[in-house]
Design a protein around this motif. Structure first.
Motif: not given
Lengths: 227, 554
Positions: B406, B410, B414, B429, B434-435
């Motif tokens: 995860t 991200a 990004n 995010l 969002a991850v």
């Protein structure tokens, strides 16, 4: 393991029958055809027994060990039909004492062997896997030979007309013969575990041998002249 | 009605002829009885494939021989049983050179419990040794079950008695112990004809005239590899790569649909097939879009980002074959990646490795793109391409560290957004973009739901391929699948079937045991014969014994 093992089992099972036939004087009496008649009577008797069982005893669920002793007792009583069949056929076989007994007993046992034991051996002993149970089936066939000879002798003794003192003995011996299949279950109740494998064979063999000795004794003491 | 004598005469004359003809006929015609074996279990066969004409793996699949353990002296024409923990490349070479017919490897039920790194390394070494060249050994792998372990222990014990104390003891034990015959039926393995591989691609078009905008390509190969095709779960390699690609597609499709955030470049997503057979999917993709001149997709690319094995660890390495020039898009992306990594607490390095044009297989996927003069790099946690961690049986889904995956996703997201929008994007995010570990976990579960060795994903209707195509068509536009096969005359790859089978273990006794039994039976029959011959004597003895009673009673 294959065919050779199958051959071994067949030799072990059929050998004694063959030897008994050849060396107990039966060929001199031309007994082969009569043995075949006895075998036919056996098949008829089994058919009638199966009809009776199917009609009056519905299919039991669960493993055979669970069925109560009383149910098994009643079921085995149907085996008295065996005795009736034997009696019927024995009247039709001509001949004197011992040869009559031999022919009937051998014919009955041979039919039993071919119809109940040949197929398991054919299907199982030819396989790749080795299991002691096929040798046990063959040895059991030997024991059943002696057993059927016993029964034939006792039936003949019964119909010969005996002194009143001996009749109950013969009757009780016959009853023990008929109920012999219940012995493993009785032992299981007494000892706690069901005998299997070679122990089962020993359990079957012992009463058979004892009965044969007793029956022979009765035969000797009451009909020696008929030899 | 025949008399008895006639009947007996007839039978005596005719029975021998019948027997001579009927018995062999009966034996030949009767089917092989399907008797219960001591144990039947599913086994998975080793890979069998050809790559660029070089054959790899196990070439045969039929077994019908006795079992021996790994420690036995000679294993020629036998099936060797070995536990995975005991097997080393040396042992494997010895088994092959002694001419064994088959090798059955027992896998512990929980492969990821091979905690020590050293043990994992050994497993990977063995796998490499088995797949390096071809062998006529039929190699199978099976999970340990209690009954299988019983068989293994008894085979091992019987092998030990070959060094028994005395000759008599050895003789007795060799005659009476159970051997096991291992049988795998079915047919010999053959070439899978016309095997098709499938590329899945999608595109997000930038704001403006599509053909004039530059493109960024994101590539991940979705197949996996292992010693046995049915055990190729590919958790980290390359399940993690596919998961990151799908997350990026989700995030970017959100941004592309909103006119405020619609960037001015195209984004191409490619789930390529045949990653482990020299990146055939990427090769075909490049041929379609570069050689066929009507596709503008790759006419101007910023860079191609290949994702391969980023599921665990604290380091991300960007593998390049030619360092990106200063101020090139690739370089800017690398800087964005470093920055995003630093914020998340991971190190980002660049690893430079020149392409060796003499070799016919490429180590990383980006090399295919670099060879066509497109700027490309591969992002991976691995130091190098041939560490053995890619394409191993131990790479199960549990091998992936979800938190690390995860976080890595991200970081990549990004960096990509920073590059696309040319600003720092800390707070985009969140919420829907969002991850989360949950979404990453569910992507991973989907991807690792079936073993993904190339031959298992072949065909035009594979369910996993269809699912991935549907996902991409939800997030991108112009999603499509491309099927392709190996060249007919000079195939780059070829796979063989029979990836799993049922092995049966029969408990057998040695052949001498049968003879022993015959001897016993002959003795027994002899005894009965003797008894019958002496029966009259016995009878008269019994009469004499009972006659005192008789004379008394009369």
């Amino acid at each position: 393991m294959t065919i050779f093992h199958f051959g071994n089992c067949i030799a072990l099972a059929y050998g004694p029958y063959f030897l008994t036939y050849k060396y107990s004087g039966m060929p001199e009496y031309g007994a082969f055809w009569k043995c075949a008649q006895v075998a036919g009577m056996y098949m008829l008797t089994q058919l009638c027994k199966m009809l009776l069982l199917a009609t009056f005893f519905p299919m039991a669920e669960g493993p055979p060990e669970d069925s109560s002793l009383t149910t098994e007792l009643v079921k085995t009583t149907v085996d008295f039909g065996d005795i009736m069949g034997l009696s019927l056929v024995m009247h039709r076989i001509p001949g004197s004492g011992h040869i009559k007994v031999l022919i009937t007993g051998l014919g009955w046992a041979a039919a039993d062997l071919v119809l109940t034991r040949a197929l398991p051996l054919w299907v199982g002993a030819r396989g790749l896997e080795f299991d002691w149970k096929y040798i046990q089936i063959s040895l059991d066939a030997n024991i059943s030979l002696v057993h059927h000879l016993n029964v034939a002798l006792l039936v003949w003794l019964w119909w010969m007309g005996l002194a009143a003192a001996v009749k109950p003995l013969v009757a009780s011996l016959l009853a023990v013969c008929v109920y012999r299949p219940l012995l493993p279950q009785i032992l299981a109740l007494l000892v706690g575990s069901r005998p299997a494998g070679f122990t089962l064979l020993a359990v079957n063999a012992t009463p058979t041998l004892c009965i044969s000795l007793l029956a022979a004794h009765v035969f000797i003491t009451h009909n020696p002249s008929r030899w | 009605m025949w008399s008895d004598q006639d009947l007996v005469e007839v039978l005596r004359n005719s029975v021998p002829y019948y027997l001579v003809v009927a018995l062999p006929l009966l034996i030949m015609l009767s089917p092989v009885p399907v008797v219960d074996a001591a144990a039947e279990f599913t086994v998975y066969r080793l890979q069998q494939y050809d790559l660029h004409g070089v054959a790899h793996g196990s070439r045969s699949s039929l077994v019908n021989v006795e079992a021996r353990s790994l420690e036995a002296g000679s294993v020629g024409r036998r099936c060797v049983l070995a536990r995975l923990a005991d097997l080393t490349p040396t042992h494997y070479q010895r088994v092959v050179s002694q001419g064994a017919v088959s090798l059955l490897i027992l896998l512990p039920a929980n492969l990821t419990a091979l905690s020590s790194h050293h043990r994992q390394q050994l497993v990977q070494d063995v796998e490499a040794a088995m797949l390096e060249a071809e062998s006529q050994l039929a190699v199978y792998l099976a999970y340990e079950t209690p009954e299988l372990l019983d068989i293994y222990n008894s085979v091992r014990a019987s092998s030990d008695t070959h060094t028994a104390s005395s000759a008599a003891a050895a003789l007795v034990s060799s005659l009476s112990t159970d051997g096991y015959q291992m049988v795998v039926g079915g047919s010999q393995s053959k070439l899978i004809p016309d095997m098709t591989l499938t590329n899945i691609q999608g595109k997000l078009s930038g704001y403006g005239v599509e053909e004039q905008l530059p493109t960024i390509a994101i590539v991940a190969h979705y197949d996996a590899f292992a010693a046995a095709p049915e055990l190729a779960w590919g958790g980290d390699s390359n399940g993690s790569g596919v998961v990151v690609l799908l997350e990026l597609a989700r995030i970017l499709s959100r941004l592309y649909t909103s006119p405020r955030t619609h960037p001015r470049l195209n984004l191409a997503f490619l789930l390529s097939a045949g990653g482990y057979i020299n990146y055939q999917g990427s090769k075909r993709f490049l041929e379609d879009h570069l050689d066929a001149s009507d596709s503008p997709l790759l006419s101007e690319t910023h860079f191609t980002l290949c994702l391969d094995t980023i599921g665990t660890g604290d380091t991300l390495r960007l593998h390049v074959s030619k360092r990106p020039r200063e101020n090139s898009p690739g370089h800017r992306f690398y800087q964005a990646l470093e920055e995003a990594g630093a914020q998340a607490g991971i190190t980002v390095e660049m690893v430079h490795r020149k392409i060796n044009l003499q070799e016919d297989t490429q180590a990383w996927e980006h090399e295919k793109y670099s060879m066509r003069r497109l700027p490309a790099f591969s992002l991976s946690r691995l130091q190098g391409p041939k560490t053995g961690e890619r394409g191993s049986v131990v790479d199960t889904p549990e091998n992936v560290d979800l938190a690390a995956l995860t976080r890595n996703t991200a970081v990549v997201a990004n960096a990509l957004l920073t590059h696309i929008y040319n600003t720092s994007v800390h707070d985009i995010l969140h919420n829907g973009l969002a991850v989360t570990e949950k979404s990453v976990g569910s992507w991973l579960e989907l991807v690792t739901s079936q073993p993904r060795s190339p031959q298992l994903l072949a065909g035009k209707n594979n369910p996993l391929v269809n699912t991935l195509y549907q996902i991409l068509s939800r997030y991108t536009s112009e999603a499509r699948v491309t099927h392709f096969k190996a060249d007919k005359r000079d195939p780059e790859w070829a796979f063989y079937d029979v990836t799993h089978a049922t092995m049966a273990a029969y408990a057998v006794k040695p052949a001498a045991f049968d003879f022993l039994l015959t001897l016993g039976i002959v003795l027994y029959l002899g005894l009965i014969y003797v008894f019958l011959q002496y029966f009259p004597k016995l009878y008269s003895i019994m009469v004499k014994l009972s006659s005192p009673h008789k004379s008394k009673s009369y």
